[in-house]
Design a protein around this motif. Structure first.
Motif, PDB file in Angstrom:
ATOM      1  N   LEU A 167       5.656  25.022   8.531  1.00 43.97           N
ATOM      2  CA  LEU A 167       5.711  23.811   8.215  1.00 43.97           C
ATOM      3  C   LEU A 167       6.417  22.733   8.947  1.00 43.97           C
ATOM      4  N   LEU A 168       5.695  21.729   9.641  1.00 47.79           N
ATOM      5  CA  LEU A 168       6.231  20.652  10.343  1.00 47.79           C
ATOM      6  C   LEU A 168       6.639  19.600   9.266  1.00 47.79           C
ATOM      7  N   SER A 169       7.700  19.660   8.672  1.00 46.40           N
ATOM      8  CA  SER A 169       8.105  18.593   7.683  1.00 46.40           C
ATOM      9  C   SER A 169       9.585  18.847   7.272  1.00 46.40           C
ATOM     10  N   ALA A 170      10.289  17.945   6.916  1.00 44.92           N
ATOM     11  CA  ALA A 170      11.556  17.842   6.163  1.00 44.92           C
ATOM     12  C   ALA A 170      11.545  17.344   4.587  1.00 44.92           C
ATOM     13  N   ASP A 171      10.249  17.373   4.109  1.00 46.32           N
ATOM     14  CA  ASP A 171      10.023  16.758   2.820  1.00 46.32           C
ATOM     15  C   ASP A 171      10.388  17.937   1.545  1.00 46.32           C
ATOM     16  N   SER A 172      11.339  17.703   0.912  1.00 41.96           N
ATOM     17  CA  SER A 172      11.541  18.835  -0.158  1.00 41.96           C
ATOM     18  C   SER A 172      10.447  18.875  -1.371  1.00 41.96           C
ATOM     19  N   ASP A 173       9.698  18.000  -1.159  1.00 42.28           N
ATOM     20  CA  ASP A 173       8.475  18.075  -2.399  1.00 42.28           C
ATOM     21  C   ASP A 173       7.399  19.289  -2.116  1.00 42.28           C
TER      22      ASP A 173
ATOM     23  N   PRO B 174       8.010  23.422  -4.163  1.00 40.21           N
ATOM     24  CA  PRO B 174       7.491  24.149  -4.823  1.00 40.21           C
ATOM     25  C   PRO B 174       6.098  25.053  -4.526  1.00 40.21           C
ATOM     26  N   ALA B 175       5.323  24.346  -3.477  1.00 36.14           N
ATOM     27  CA  ALA B 175       4.307  25.265  -2.779  1.00 36.14           C
ATOM     28  C   ALA B 175       4.913  26.434  -1.882  1.00 36.14           C
ATOM     29  N   VAL B 176       6.178  26.284  -1.573  1.00 37.70           N
ATOM     30  CA  VAL B 176       6.692  27.275  -0.849  1.00 37.70           C
ATOM     31  C   VAL B 176       6.947  28.457  -1.683  1.00 37.70           C
TER      32      VAL B 176
ATOM     33  N   PHE C 126       0.627  -1.225   0.169  1.00 40.77           N
ATOM     34  CA  PHE C 126       0.061  -0.106  -0.009  1.00 40.77           C
ATOM     35  C   PHE C 126       0.775   1.233  -0.035  1.00 40.77           C
ATOM     36  N   GLU C 127       0.732   2.102  -0.999  1.00 38.36           N
ATOM     37  CA  GLU C 127       1.580   3.156  -1.044  1.00 38.36           C
ATOM     38  C   GLU C 127       0.595   4.501  -0.469  1.00 38.36           C
ATOM     39  N   GLU C 128       1.370   5.468   0.141  1.00 32.43           N
ATOM     40  CA  GLU C 128       0.431   6.636   0.659  1.00 32.43           C
ATOM     41  C   GLU C 128       0.445   7.483  -0.402  1.00 32.43           C
ATOM     42  N   LYS C 129      -0.692   8.225  -0.823  1.00 29.83           N
ATOM     43  CA  LYS C 129      -0.916   8.955  -1.789  1.00 29.83           C
ATOM     44  C   LYS C 129      -1.538  10.328  -1.340  1.00 29.83           C
ATOM     45  N   GLU C 130      -1.445  11.496  -1.986  1.00 30.54           N
ATOM     46  CA  GLU C 130      -2.383  12.779  -1.833  1.00 30.54           C
ATOM     47  C   GLU C 130      -1.645  13.562  -0.691  1.00 30.54           C
ATOM     48  N   THR C 131      -1.228  13.208   0.246  1.00 30.94           N
ATOM     49  CA  THR C 131      -0.806  13.942   1.542  1.00 30.94           C
ATOM     50  C   THR C 131       0.022  15.125   1.167  1.00 30.94           C
ATOM     51  N   ASP C 132       1.080  14.954   0.426  1.00 31.26           N
ATOM     52  CA  ASP C 132       1.908  16.012   0.117  1.00 31.26           C
ATOM     53  C   ASP C 132       1.106  17.131  -0.979  1.00 31.26           C
ATOM     54  N   VAL C 133       0.327  16.650  -1.681  1.00 28.88           N
ATOM     55  CA  VAL C 133      -0.200  17.439  -2.483  1.00 28.88           C
ATOM     56  C   VAL C 133      -1.393  18.222  -1.685  1.00 28.88           C
ATOM     57  N   ASN C 134      -1.985  17.463  -0.887  1.00 27.25           N
ATOM     58  CA  ASN C 134      -3.090  18.121   0.102  1.00 27.25           C
ATOM     59  C   ASN C 134      -2.455  19.120   0.894  1.00 27.25           C
TER      60      ASN C 134
ATOM     61  N   ALA D  26       0.433  20.953   0.101  1.00 27.89           N
ATOM     62  CA  ALA D  26       0.971  22.023  -0.685  1.00 27.89           C
ATOM     63  C   ALA D  26      -0.376  22.873  -1.349  1.00 27.89           C
ATOM     64  N   VAL D  27      -1.527  22.299  -1.445  1.00 29.12           N
ATOM     65  CA  VAL D  27      -2.475  23.101  -1.733  1.00 29.12           C
ATOM     66  C   VAL D  27      -3.091  23.800  -0.892  1.00 29.12           C
ATOM     67  N   ALA D  28      -3.052  23.460   0.524  1.00 35.91           N
ATOM     68  CA  ALA D  28      -3.652  23.906   1.629  1.00 35.91           C
ATOM     69  C   ALA D  28      -2.619  25.196   2.061  1.00 35.91           C
ATOM     70  N   LEU D  29      -1.641  25.115   1.819  1.00 32.22           N
ATOM     71  CA  LEU D  29      -0.526  26.129   2.316  1.00 32.22           C
ATOM     72  C   LEU D  29      -1.002  27.479   1.202  1.00 32.22           C
ATOM     73  N   VAL D  30      -0.728  27.049  -0.048  1.00 31.98           N
ATOM     74  CA  VAL D  30      -0.905  28.268  -1.290  1.00 31.98           C
ATOM     75  C   VAL D  30      -2.414  28.844  -0.921  1.00 31.98           C
ATOM     76  N   GLU D  31      -3.243  27.940  -0.795  1.00 30.87           N
ATOM     77  CA  GLU D  31      -4.605  28.675  -0.709  1.00 30.87           C
ATOM     78  C   GLU D  31      -4.791  29.450   0.339  1.00 30.87           C
ATOM     79  N   ASP D  32      -4.545  28.931   1.506  1.00 23.12           N
ATOM     80  CA  ASP D  32      -4.494  29.833   2.795  1.00 23.12           C
ATOM     81  C   ASP D  32      -3.745  30.830   2.900  1.00 23.12           C
ATOM     82  N   ALA D  33      -2.455  31.198   2.000  1.00 20.79           N
ATOM     83  CA  ALA D  33      -1.981  32.348   1.987  1.00 20.79           C
ATOM     84  C   ALA D  33      -2.566  33.229   0.972  1.00 20.79           C
ATOM     85  N   VAL D  34      -3.293  32.594   0.001  1.00 18.57           N
ATOM     86  CA  VAL D  34      -4.057  33.402  -0.961  1.00 18.57           C
ATOM     87  C   VAL D  34      -5.214  34.106  -0.342  1.00 18.57           C
ATOM     88  N   ARG D  35      -5.808  33.372   0.454  1.00 20.52           N
ATOM     89  CA  ARG D  35      -7.168  33.931   1.072  1.00 20.52           C
ATOM     90  C   ARG D  35      -6.393  34.682   2.466  1.00 20.52           C
ATOM     91  N   ASP D  36      -5.360  34.993   2.827  1.00 20.12           N
ATOM     92  CA  ASP D  36      -4.950  35.654   4.037  1.00 20.12           C
ATOM     93  C   ASP D  36      -5.484  34.990   5.301  1.00 20.12           C
TER      94      ASP D  36
END
Length: 204
Positions: free
Chosen positions: A129-135, A138-140, A102-110, A112-122
């Motif tokens: 960011l509690l992470s060390a994932d270079s993926d 691009p969102a940063v 079983f491969e984990e999917k979508e958490t990085d994308v979720n 990234a999307v939340a970070l950008v959306e929340d920034a745009v919506r102020d």
């Protein structure tokens, strides 16, 4: 007061904790941990926890379910966003045997999307960011292009580091042992409906 939104990469944090402490500190109070990383002029407004529900292991499923329920009871700023596990077949090239993984999917994308959306919506002034994932780089970068006034701080979990994420962020911090030890949920919690939630003995 500076508004802070925290974004927790559940798997990156989990494997960092496991690598450093084994199972001892997995009953982690994410809200308390994020709050402990703030300056005096900052206020935690929201925390989003990105994970995926474990499959094909009833004991692990129950421990994860109990943990997420405990967060819901104890940590009102936490919102859980679920990715998913995708079933894949693997075959041994030598013997031809097959098995299921079983491969984990979508958490990085979720995340990234939340970070950008929340920034745009102020919705924040500073993102943690509690992470060390270079993926997440691009969102940063996208966040900084769209809302250059927003600050992004990388908080690296134990046993985890990303030079790429460190370069892209406005600052970084390594989460220390003391902060992890202090940010533990109570051993026992009771939900509003009377359900008792306990730290799994397996995590002691």
């Amino acid at each position: 007061m500076v508004r802070v939104a925290a974004y927790v990469d559940g798997f990156n944090l989990y494997f960092g904790l496991k690598a450093r402490y084994g199972r001892r500190h997995l009953w982690l109070d994410l809200q308390a941990l994020a709050t402990s990383l703030l300056r005096a002029d900052q206020s935690l407004e929201r925390l989003t926890y990105f994970t995926a529900r474990v499959r094909n292991n009833p004991d692990s499923e129950q421990r994860q379910s109990d943990y997420l329920d405990a967060l819901a009871v104890h940590s009102p700023l936490v919102t859980v966003v679920d990715g998913r596990f995708q079933q894949k077949d693997r075959r041994c090239r030598s013997c031809g045997d097959t098995w299921v993984v079983f491969e984990e999917k979508e958490t990085d994308v979720n995340n990234a999307v939340a970070l950008v959306e929340d920034a745009v919506r102020d919705r924040f002034d500073t993102a943690l960011l509690l992470s060390a994932d270079s993926d997440l780089c691009p969102a940063v970068r996208a966040t900084k292009r769209l809302r250059p006034e927003k600050r992004i701080i990388a908080a690296f979990p134990p046993s985890r580091h990303s030079a790429d994420l460190r370069r892209e962020a406005d600052g970084f911090v390594h989460i220390g042992d003391d902060k992890i030890r202090r940010a533990q949920l109570p051993d026992t919690l009771t939900s509003g409906t009377g359900i008792v939630l306990r730290r799994p003995a397996y995590w002691s």
